[in-house]
Design an enzyme around this catalytic site. Structure first.
Site, short mmCIF file in Angstrom:
data_model
loop_
_atom_site.label_atom_id
_atom_site.label_comp_id
_atom_site.label_asym_id
_atom_site.label_seq_id
_atom_site.Cartn_x
_atom_site.Cartn_y
_atom_site.Cartn_z
N ASN A 68 -13.71 -4.86 3.03
CA ASN A 68 -14.91 -5.68 2.84
C ASN A 68 -15.76 -5.19 1.68
O ASN A 68 -16.46 -5.97 1.05
CB ASN A 68 -15.69 -5.77 4.16
CG ASN A 68 -15.00 -6.70 5.14
OD1 ASN A 68 -13.85 -7.10 4.92
ND2 ASN A 68 -15.68 -7.07 6.22
N SER A 70 0.82 -1.21 0.00
CA SER A 70 0.00 0.00 0.00
C SER A 70 0.85 1.26 0.00
O SER A 70 1.95 1.29 0.53
CB SER A 70 -0.90 0.01 1.23
OG SER A 70 -1.64 -1.16 1.31
N GLU A 90 -3.59 -14.85 1.48
CA GLU A 90 -3.81 -14.04 2.67
C GLU A 90 -5.24 -14.20 3.14
O GLU A 90 -5.52 -14.28 4.32
CB GLU A 90 -3.50 -12.58 2.32
CG GLU A 90 -3.58 -11.62 3.49
CD GLU A 90 -3.34 -10.17 3.06
OE1 GLU A 90 -2.98 -9.94 1.89
OE2 GLU A 90 -3.51 -9.29 3.90
#
Ligand SMILES: Cc1cc2nc3c(=O)[nH]c(=O)nc-3n(C[C@H](O)[C@H](O)[C@H](O)COP(=O)(O)OP(=O)(O)OC[C@H]3O[C@@H](n4cnc5c(N)ncnc54)[C@H](O)[C@@H]3O)c2cc1C
Lengths: 398, 385
Positions: A384, A128, A244
């Protein structure tokens, strides 16, 4: 179809349990995983398992995997959860390890896999960036070839536990002119001690130091540190993300969490009676257990599919979404259970060393910080929302 | 029916908003919360000078002639700025006890000092085993000569490290969970026999465990009637609950607008994340929660002076809605901020934490739902008869 454990599996559970009971470090019992533990404490169990040959159960046997069946792995994680062990961190074992043994050169495997397996080398994940979160492919950190080296420049962020890391794996742009942003990215390993790498702490809302900014300025890494082919990093990263995700459901840990919640609710009082006797609260625990069972059997189905050769597909997004929702709900209910004693901020307690006037029950000390901290689970590892987008696109075909 | 604020009320809101904008920005608040003392006595003095500490008291009591609506306005502004100073314990709780049941001498001594900003109070009511039940008391006040002797342990007394005085609920007779036998005392925090253990709270304030060991207080330390104080305590706590609802409403509003603003700025996949419909609807839900919290706060505040049942139902209804709304708004604010929402650096996480902790102040959603339904049941029984 059946739910019975075979006699061998029952035997396996006994063996595993005895091993954990005998070998889990005494001073870490009851401590649980916490990011403020020392590096040595966090690696202790990993190293013990490394010696035993149990630190990387999911790896192919040739690289040190155990060859356990899904059921055995399930038993393994249950037994570890039962003792609240501090499991090997995912960055080496579940992330970069599989990428290296799948896509790396023989030299790379020989150099890095043993350290990961043995828990000697600490890895961090540099994906990131400030501008590239959900849209990871828009990352800007560059790696420019210069003779036998890549020169890396850019900034990574949210790098979990990089303050302890020996090595990092980074996604860098090697072809700024590629036709699609995903196509010009490479997967590069870097020794965190290389000049030009600077790690700065980010404090999170629970007060902890778990994530960091990682600045890379003219960092020279040897070309051998490129994993696989140049500009193919996105493929490897996607492969890794699937790995992951499959571990992220956290079923065994959540089961243990529910047990702990029940214990707390048996001690806490509501209207003078144990909270656990309150219908309302019992219903909430019941709901949590039912949701957890649904998740557990979904995971078992997925694992069984994997054992028959179906790779973890977009279905693993279900495990991420539901698993994290349950983890969050669990900490929410725990905070609710402890009532007023959720307020004291344990990290800020005056350290007078005296326990003459204890501040609430021990189990309440981390209730609020844990709840705050677990909000991260629906954000990281592909938020999510992103998981739902994946299901929308890949499964529903919309 | 009139939902307009008076000129005075609008003035209070505007001048307070200005003060907080100038002197209570988030970075200042952070520094203060992390400082040794954790608050700013000089800010408290400014509140006194602005008339905030006297706004909700009648002129007879030395105040500006306002009421709970003034407290609501003040707390909403405090919520917007995450103010840590102890307005609720001092003005709403201690002030409330004195206003409703103080003798002329008690008011003279304490109300004046509260309004002037000289006395700061903490409300020591919760106990380690009592959860949210105001009558679940193990702290005792034994009659002794002309006065009383206090013994016991009060848990998580918010603002106690800053307080000059405590309001203490204690049992003068009866068993642990009896509704009778409860009395209220004003105690100087420095009194012999009081020990405190001070600590920060997870939402940036301070609190103490307070231990009483044979603490002698004179007879006139008691507010209200001996052994009959529970209805008074319930009333004052309802007023405090309404004030905390106003605070939550202020905090929710800011969390919601900050989130919308962030979603405009933050770009992913080439567009502002505010363009994603799933986030848009979530922010609309946050907006609706905030609007409904305003409504419930007004409703509860306007009903504080009705009869016990109406008041309790109103306050419990508001606290349920606001507990749920606060949780939703806080969680979604963090979620929509992504990783940034998890950082201590940004204000948003601090709004989330405050909104979280407000739920367990003066009774959480379950507690108030239970109280609300029990009261509704009683109402139906009466109607059926
Ligand atoms: C505690 C923690 C640890 C982490 N550890 C690591 C690590 O070790 N290494 C690493 O590389 N990264 C790590 N991360 C980073 C993590 O992967 C990112 O935070 C994540 O990808 C989200 O990116 P972002 O924070 O930039 O949020 P953004 O991408 O800006 O998202 C903000 C909000 O917008 C939503 N959103 C974005 N796109 C869409 C869309 N298309 N549709 C609908 N909603 C959308 C998101 O779901 C989120 O709610 C960590 C993060 C946290 C919080």
């Amino acid at each position: 179809m059946n739910l019975e454990f075979t006699p061998e599996e029952v035997e396996f559970r006994k063996e595993v349990r005895a091993f954990i009971e005998e070998n889990y470090p005494k001073h870490l019992r009851g401590v649980g995983a916490r990011e403020d533990l020392s590096r040595d404490d966090m690696l202790a169990w990993h190293q013990i398992l490394g010696e035993k040959g149990w630190s990387v159960p999911s790896w192919p046997e040739e690289y040190g995997g155990t060859g356990w069946t899904p059921t055995q792995k399930y038993i393994w994680s249950e037994e570890n959860a039962r003792m609240d062990t501090i499991m090997p961190l995912p960055f080496g074992v579940s992330m970069v390890g599989p990428v290296i043994y799948t896509f790396g050169s023989e030299e790379m495997k020989a150099k890095h896999l043993p350290g990961i397996r043995e828990g000697k080398v600490w890895w961090c994940q540099g994906y990131s960036e400030p501008g590239a979160g959900s849209d990871l492919a828009s990352l800007k950190t560059t790696a420019v070839r210069d003779g036998d080296h890549y020169v890396i420049n850019g900034q990574k962020t949210w790098t979990t536990l990089a303050q302890h890391a020996d090595w990092g794996f980074f996604l860098c742009r090697t072809d700024p002119n590629a036709s699609k942003p995903q196509e010009g990215i490479s997967f590069i390993l870097a020794d965190m001690n290389t000049p030009g790498i600077e790690v700065k702490p980010i404090k999170t809302i629970d007060g902890g130091h778990e994530v960091n900014e990682t600045w890379l300025t003219d960092v020279r890494v040897p070309v051998e540190n490129l994993v696989g082919e140049e500009n193919k990093g996105w493929t490897y990263a996607k492969f890794l993300l699937a790995h992951e995700r499959s571990g992220i459901a956290g079923v065994a840990r959540s089961k243990r969490g529910v047990e702990r919640l029940r214990e707390i609710a048996s001690t806490e009082l509501l209207e003078g009676r144990p909270l656990i006797q309150d219908d309302e609260f019992l219903r909430k625990i019941g709901q949590l257990e039912i949701d957890l069972t649904a998740l557990e059997f979904t995971e078992l189905r997925t694992l069984a599919g994997e054992a028959q050769g179906k790779g973890p597909g977009p279905e693993s997004s279900i495990l991420k979404v539901k698993g994290t929702e349950i983890q969050q709900r669990l900490t929410e209910l725990t905070l609710e259970a402890v009532g007023h004693y959720g307020h004291p901020y344990f990290r800020g307690f005056p350290e007078d060393g005296s326990n003459e006037f204890p501040i609430g029950p021990e189990y309440a000390h981390q209730a609020a910080p844990n709840y705050f901290n677990m909000r991260k689970t629906s954000i990281y590892g592909g938020s999510n929302e992103i998981q739902r987008n994946i299901i929308t696109k890949m499964i529903l075909g919309l | 029916m009139d939902f307009n604020f008076s000129e005075e009320q609008t003035m209070i809101r505007d001048s307070l908003a200005r003060l907080l904008r100038d002197q209570y920005d988030f970075e200042t608040r952070r520094k203060v919360a992390e400082s040794d003392t954790g608050w700013r006595p000089e800010m408290w003095q400014q509140f006194a000078e602005l008339g905030l500490l006297g706004a909700a008291f009648s002129e007879d009591d030395g105040g500006l002639g306002g009421n709970a609506i003034d407290s609501m306005i003040i707390m909403e502004e405090f919520g917007k700025a995450l103010v840590v100073e102890p307005y609720v314990p001092t003005v709403v709780c201690a002030g409330g006890f004195l206003k409703h049941a103080g003798t002329a001498a008690q008011k003279e001594e304490h109300l004046t000092a509260i309004i002037g900003g000289e006395s700061v109070f903490a409300f020591a009511y919760a106990e380690p085993r009592g959860r949210y039940d105001l009558h679940d008391l193990e702290t005792t006040a034994r009659k002794d000569g002309g006065g009383y002797v206090l013994n016991g342990h009060k848990a998580v007394v918010i603002g106690a490290p800053w307080a000059s005085h405590l309001i203490v609920t204690a049992r003068t007779s009866g068993e642990r969970r009896d509704r009778d036998g409860i009395s209220v005392f004003i105690v100087e925090k420095g009194a012999d026999g009081i020990t405190t253990r001070d600590y920060p709270t997870v939402d940036g304030r301070r609190a103490s465990e307070v231990y009483f060991e044979n603490v002698s207080v004179p007879a006139d330390a008691m507010i209200g009637e001996e052994g009959k104080a529970l209805p008074l305590i319930e009333r004052v706590v309802d007023e405090a609950t309404a004030a905390v609802c106003a605070e939550a409403t202020g905090a929710m509003g800011v969390a919601q607008t900050m989130t919308v603003e962030y979603s405009r700025q933050r770009k992913q996949f080439g567009v502002a994340i505010g363009k994603f419909q799933v986030l848009q609807h979530r922010m609309v839900d946050m907006f609706m929660e905030h609007e409904q919290s305003i409504s419930m706060t007004y409703m509860a505040t306007l009903k504080l002076d009705e009869d016990d049942v109406a008041r309790k139902k109103a306050v419990s209804g508001a606290k349920v809605r606001i507990g749920q709304g606060g949780r939703f708004v806080g969680q979604e604010a963090v979620q929509i901020h992504g990783g940034m929402g998890m950082t201590d650096e940004l204000a948003i996480g601090h709004y989330f934490k405050r909104l979280t902790m407000i739920d367990s102040e003066f009774g959480n959603v379950d507690y108030h739902m239970r109280r609300y339904t029990a009261l509704s049941g009683e109402g139906q029984k009466v109607a059926a008869e």
